[in-house]
Design a protein around this motif. Sequence first.
Motif, mmCIF file in Angstrom:
data_model
loop_
_atom_site.group_PDB
_atom_site.id
_atom_site.type_symbol
_atom_site.label_atom_id
_atom_site.label_comp_id
_atom_site.label_asym_id
_atom_site.label_seq_id
_atom_site.Cartn_x
_atom_site.Cartn_y
_atom_site.Cartn_z
ATOM 1 N N GLU A 181 36.982 63.750 83.507
ATOM 2 C CA GLU A 181 36.166 64.748 83.579
ATOM 3 C C GLU A 181 35.055 64.520 84.597
ATOM 4 N N VAL A 182 35.146 65.570 85.429
ATOM 5 C CA VAL A 182 34.080 65.288 86.522
ATOM 6 C C VAL A 182 32.677 66.240 86.245
ATOM 7 N N ILE A 183 31.686 65.149 86.006
ATOM 8 C CA ILE A 183 30.455 65.870 85.598
ATOM 9 C C ILE A 183 29.706 66.378 86.885
ATOM 10 N N LEU A 184 29.841 67.717 86.820
ATOM 11 C CA LEU A 184 28.896 68.791 87.912
ATOM 12 C C LEU A 184 27.539 68.610 87.306
ATOM 13 N N GLU A 185 27.024 68.841 86.299
ATOM 14 C CA GLU A 185 25.566 68.808 86.079
ATOM 15 C C GLU A 185 25.425 68.256 84.598
ATOM 16 N N GLU A 186 24.195 67.726 84.474
ATOM 17 C CA GLU A 186 24.208 67.180 83.093
ATOM 18 C C GLU A 186 22.696 67.902 82.487
ATOM 19 N N ARG A 187 22.684 67.969 81.187
ATOM 20 C CA ARG A 187 21.337 68.793 80.663
ATOM 21 C C ARG A 187 21.126 67.909 79.315
ATOM 22 N N THR A 188 19.820 67.629 78.881
ATOM 23 C CA THR A 188 19.639 66.844 77.779
ATOM 24 C C THR A 188 18.772 67.672 76.965
ATOM 25 N N ASP A 189 18.658 67.584 75.695
ATOM 26 C CA ASP A 189 17.978 68.113 74.607
ATOM 27 C C ASP A 189 18.320 69.833 74.591
ATOM 28 N N VAL A 190 19.395 70.008 74.593
ATOM 29 C CA VAL A 190 19.904 71.537 74.657
ATOM 30 C C VAL A 190 20.615 71.830 73.395
ATOM 31 N N LEU A 191 20.996 73.022 72.844
ATOM 32 C CA LEU A 191 21.717 73.406 71.828
ATOM 33 C C LEU A 191 23.169 73.509 71.993
ATOM 34 N N ARG A 192 23.933 72.685 71.399
ATOM 35 C CA ARG A 192 25.302 72.997 71.798
ATOM 36 C C ARG A 192 26.369 73.046 70.570
ATOM 37 N N ILE A 193 27.553 73.896 70.804
ATOM 38 C CA ILE A 193 28.373 73.877 69.798
ATOM 39 C C ILE A 193 29.824 73.544 70.464
ATOM 40 N N PRO A 194 30.767 73.205 69.223
ATOM 41 C CA PRO A 194 32.026 72.734 69.747
ATOM 42 C C PRO A 194 32.714 73.941 70.642
ATOM 43 N N THR A 195 33.371 73.748 71.648
ATOM 44 C CA THR A 195 33.970 74.972 72.448
ATOM 45 C C THR A 195 34.881 75.436 71.701
ATOM 46 N N GLY A 196 35.781 74.697 70.664
ATOM 47 C CA GLY A 196 36.770 75.487 70.067
ATOM 48 C C GLY A 196 36.315 76.411 68.908
ATOM 49 N N ALA A 197 34.647 76.553 68.897
ATOM 50 C CA ALA A 197 34.159 77.586 67.924
ATOM 51 C C ALA A 197 34.035 78.751 68.567
ATOM 52 N N LEU A 198 34.002 78.825 69.951
ATOM 53 C CA LEU A 198 33.777 80.044 70.581
ATOM 54 C C LEU A 198 34.993 80.991 70.789
ATOM 55 N N MET A 199 34.699 82.396 70.124
ATOM 56 C CA MET A 199 35.852 83.290 70.467
ATOM 57 C C MET A 199 35.730 84.243 71.544
ATOM 58 N N GLU A 200 36.396 85.223 71.615
ATOM 59 C CA GLU A 200 36.609 86.159 73.081
ATOM 60 C C GLU A 200 35.116 86.482 73.086
ATOM 61 N N ASP A 201 34.828 86.712 74.300
ATOM 62 C CA ASP A 201 33.359 87.367 74.794
ATOM 63 C C ASP A 201 32.162 86.350 74.418
ATOM 64 N N ASN A 202 32.394 85.136 74.255
ATOM 65 C CA ASN A 202 31.521 84.125 73.817
ATOM 66 C C ASN A 202 30.732 84.475 72.672
ATOM 67 N N ARG A 203 31.532 84.841 71.541
ATOM 68 C CA ARG A 203 31.105 85.170 70.382
ATOM 69 C C ARG A 203 31.298 84.088 69.317
ATOM 70 N N VAL A 204 30.495 84.156 68.307
ATOM 71 C CA VAL A 204 30.776 82.765 67.194
ATOM 72 C C VAL A 204 30.547 83.556 65.902
ATOM 73 N N LEU A 205 31.072 82.861 64.949
ATOM 74 C CA LEU A 205 30.856 83.341 63.328
ATOM 75 C C LEU A 205 29.907 82.116 62.663
ATOM 76 N N VAL A 206 28.863 82.673 62.288
ATOM 77 C CA VAL A 206 27.981 81.843 61.353
ATOM 78 C C VAL A 206 27.769 82.290 60.138
ATOM 79 N N LEU A 207 27.900 81.049 59.317
ATOM 80 C CA LEU A 207 27.741 81.232 57.803
ATOM 81 C C LEU A 207 26.278 81.598 57.428
ATOM 82 N N VAL A 208 25.878 82.620 56.892
ATOM 83 C CA VAL A 208 24.547 82.920 56.366
ATOM 84 C C VAL A 208 24.623 83.523 55.019
#
Length: 278
Positions: free
Chosen positions: A197-224
Amino acid sequence: DVEAARAERQRACLAADQARREYERARQLAAESIMSEDLLEKAESARDTSSAACKAAEAQEARFAAAVNLARVERRKTTLIAPFDGIIAELSVEVGEWTTPSPPGLPIPAVLDILDPSSIFISAPMDEVDSASIRADLPVRVTVDSHRGEEFPGMVTRVAPYVLDLVEQNRTVEVEVELENAEFAATLLPGTSADIEVILEERTDVLRIPTGALMEDNRVLVLVDGVLEERQLEIGLRNWNFTEARSGLSDGDKVVISLDRVEVADGAEAVEAGEDEE
């Protein structure tokens, strides 16, 4: 042989030198009218004959020496010398067998394959769409099938200057990677499967989610409050495992990662995994 030719050359040239000195004495005697012209001519003929014999002997010695050198060169060709210290990985011939150089256009198996355990590197195909972003000296994360669950840091050492167009796979660019830990790399068996896995850029202290949680058009489902709510995200950096969420989520939001059922949709009632109900 060479020694006999050398001895013959020495004998012939000594005789030629003797004949030359005798001719010089005969010429002086003839000048003083002490020796006849016939004897002078015989001395001159003997000098020329001996000189020619000396040159012929020198040429014969040179021919023998050249033949010996040629034989030595041909003999050296029968000895294979490894260009580096290594391990014999495969030997395709046995003692007593004959082998010849590969003729043009007809490759034959190598006599032996030598591996240098101190120069282990990883060669991996990368999609051509990423070729503009990849360059030498970029950091890399490496996973090896023989060491599951571990990641090893490395660095891109070479990016091929051309694109491979193979029928069996997409158009790719070959990338070579070396591990930072050379001692560990030397323990890997050549041919071991690995992923990079080639690392092109790194950022720290950011919010991240599992990539598998992304749906089409960068949408996610959140339990509220027991109900699934669809959110539109603005994403940043991403890889196969995680994706940066720049906006659309807050720290602590419960993102759905199980999207393999039809009933998992916006507005559906749900509970968090681990509770009494689903």
